[in-house]
Write an enzyme that holds these catalytic residues in place. Sequence first.
Site, PDB file in Angstrom:
ATOM      1  N   ARG A   1       7.493  -4.593  15.069  1.00 28.39           N
ATOM      2  CA  ARG A   1       8.463  -5.016  16.074  1.00 28.39           C
ATOM      3  C   ARG A   1       9.435  -3.900  16.408  1.00 28.39           C
ATOM      4  O   ARG A   1       9.815  -3.707  17.552  1.00 28.39           O
ATOM      5  CB  ARG A   1       9.225  -6.240  15.549  1.00 28.39           C
ATOM      6  CG  ARG A   1      10.319  -6.665  16.490  1.00 28.39           C
ATOM      7  CD  ARG A   1      10.825  -8.042  16.280  1.00 28.39           C
ATOM      8  NE  ARG A   1      11.742  -8.371  17.352  1.00 28.39           N
ATOM      9  CZ  ARG A   1      11.356  -8.731  18.582  1.00 28.39           C
ATOM     10  NH1 ARG A   1      10.066  -8.782  18.875  1.00 28.39           N
ATOM     11  NH2 ARG A   1      12.240  -9.015  19.529  1.00 28.39           N
TER      12      ARG A   1
ATOM     13  N   CYS B   1       6.399 -10.482  13.871  1.00 25.75           N
ATOM     14  CA  CYS B   1       5.983 -11.788  13.329  1.00 25.75           C
ATOM     15  C   CYS B   1       6.035 -12.874  14.403  1.00 25.75           C
ATOM     16  O   CYS B   1       6.933 -12.915  15.231  1.00 25.75           O
ATOM     17  CB  CYS B   1       6.898 -12.180  12.171  1.00 25.75           C
ATOM     18  SG  CYS B   1       6.722 -11.081  10.774  1.00 25.75           S
TER      19      CYS B   1
ATOM     20  N   ARG C   1      11.176 -14.478  20.796  1.00 30.19           N
ATOM     21  CA  ARG C   1      11.736 -13.146  20.504  1.00 30.19           C
ATOM     22  C   ARG C   1      11.898 -12.292  21.770  1.00 30.19           C
ATOM     23  O   ARG C   1      11.373 -11.194  21.867  1.00 30.19           O
ATOM     24  CB  ARG C   1      10.911 -12.443  19.444  1.00 30.19           C
ATOM     25  CG  ARG C   1      10.724 -13.307  18.204  1.00 30.19           C
ATOM     26  CD  ARG C   1      10.076 -12.597  17.077  1.00 30.19           C
ATOM     27  NE  ARG C   1      11.049 -11.750  16.368  1.00 30.19           N
ATOM     28  CZ  ARG C   1      10.711 -10.987  15.326  1.00 30.19           C
ATOM     29  NH1 ARG C   1       9.465 -10.942  14.920  1.00 30.19           N
ATOM     30  NH2 ARG C   1      11.630 -10.252  14.708  1.00 30.19           N
ATOM     31  N   PRO C   2      12.623 -12.800  22.769  1.00 29.94           N
ATOM     32  CA  PRO C   2      12.869 -12.014  23.985  1.00 29.94           C
ATOM     33  C   PRO C   2      13.742 -10.800  23.681  1.00 29.94           C
ATOM     34  O   PRO C   2      14.339 -10.701  22.601  1.00 29.94           O
ATOM     35  CB  PRO C   2      13.601 -12.993  24.887  1.00 29.94           C
ATOM     36  CG  PRO C   2      14.230 -13.969  23.972  1.00 29.94           C
ATOM     37  CD  PRO C   2      13.313 -14.084  22.786  1.00 29.94           C
TER      38      PRO C   2
ATOM     39  N   ARG D   1       3.648  -5.302   4.909  1.00 33.60           N
ATOM     40  CA  ARG D   1       4.498  -4.712   5.954  1.00 33.60           C
ATOM     41  C   ARG D   1       5.930  -4.585   5.442  1.00 33.60           C
ATOM     42  O   ARG D   1       6.665  -3.704   5.857  1.00 33.60           O
ATOM     43  CB  ARG D   1       4.507  -5.603   7.204  1.00 33.60           C
ATOM     44  CG  ARG D   1       3.350  -5.419   8.139  1.00 33.60           C
ATOM     45  CD  ARG D   1       3.647  -6.077   9.471  1.00 33.60           C
ATOM     46  NE  ARG D   1       4.966  -5.689   9.928  1.00 33.60           N
ATOM     47  CZ  ARG D   1       5.771  -6.489  10.654  1.00 33.60           C
ATOM     48  NH1 ARG D   1       5.370  -7.703  10.974  1.00 33.60           N
ATOM     49  NH2 ARG D   1       6.954  -6.077  11.046  1.00 33.60           N
TER      50      ARG D   1
END
Length: 412
Positions: free
Chosen positions: A81, A105, A110-111, A385
Amino acid sequence: MCGEVSVSGGKNAAVAIIPAALLANSPCTIENLPDIEDVRVLIEMLEYLGAEITFTDGTMCVDPTKVDKYKAPYELSRRMRASYYLAPVLLGLFSRAEVPLPGGCDIGARPIDQTIKGMTTLGADVRIERGSMVVSTDGMYGAEVYLDLPSVGATVNTVLTAVTARGNTTINNAAKEPHIVDLANFLNSMGARIKGAGTDVIRVAGGRELHGSTYAVIPDQIETGTLMIAAAATGGDVLITGAIPTHMEALSAKLLEMGVYVSDDDDRIHIRSDGNLRAVNVKTQVYPGFPTDLQQPITSLLTIANGSSMVTETIYEARFKYVEELRRLGASIRVIDHTAIVEGVDRLIGAPVTATDLRAGASMIIAGLIADGVTEVSGLNYILRGYEDIDRKLRSLGAKVERVVSDRVLMY
Ligand code: EPZ
């Protein structure tokens, strides 16, 4: 579990600090970095852009002086991300940048509207084209930025934009997470002038020449919390070293409420539990509230508490997908809107489960430590991760856990 375990460096600090190193006019040395997939992907990305990097034993040397590309590689960027943190950095270097929209994730929409708001307020033209942020500017100038919500990502991106903009920027309603403070401290060690990080108003005196520096990132707040919860879940006596207790206060308070012994000093946290746990209610909040990234791990702990607990997720709209997997182990959980109602059961029974995201993976590992019999967690790639050597750390505390085949971990 019993014994002593040390915490690795912070993932969410590292993924903001490593891109920031490209803004220096000379090499940076970054210490206490976790050897995790997100850091490895960032190294590949920065090398693609022209940086020269060495990374051994948690110490990274970044020479940014030969960076000559403003487009981040699509395939690599999709794998984590925080790759969009490169947008303000490359904009500062080349007055243009092209970075794929962030992956990450699957826990909600998640804008990135607040990141776009911060960058455009400081003079950037931001367009979304072909799945990428296409950014350019004729000149960046400091300004007052008002974030609609205390977004971590938007605060990071606006700080990274403000340090290269000419003049002073004030970021209002900024996120206060420890990794925001760590980024500001790193940039200040490079010659930036940032004040107020850790409060909701951050002031940046931009346009200053930034030089190389040597900096050690903070310990990982969420790994610390995950280890604290794992210790409580197994009725253990565990000393967690290399931590920052003040970052853990919301979780420590909750564990104390549950009847877990928690004490801390300097850089260590001592957890002791007899396995008798009281049910409690948890509500995630932005820092210093209860971290959303520990919502999934603590829900696993609550599955065996005495009584009924309520876990309310206020940050993400879809962060309960993992509950299905906990039910496969015998947990009794109902999800109504943004709240999980957890009825404590006597025990969980091992079964194959799947990690649906990074912290869901942590939740499965904790549930597997609790369950009788063998629990096989697939989706280890998610877990790796964000957690360095998690199976080795748990084994060192006496847990029966091992990696099997490439993407599975077994608890028994
Ligand atoms: C960071 O994500 C962390 N990731 C997340 O950790 C963490 O859960 C989150 O902060 C909250 O603490 C990294 O630091 C790499 P946000 P980020 O912007 O920056 C909404 C992990 O497990 N929002 O604070 O994406 C958004 O939809 C990961 O390590 C907008 O509406 O978080 C979300 O519901 C998972 N518009 C909420 O705010 C925006 O422009 C929080 O997002 C930005 C966000």
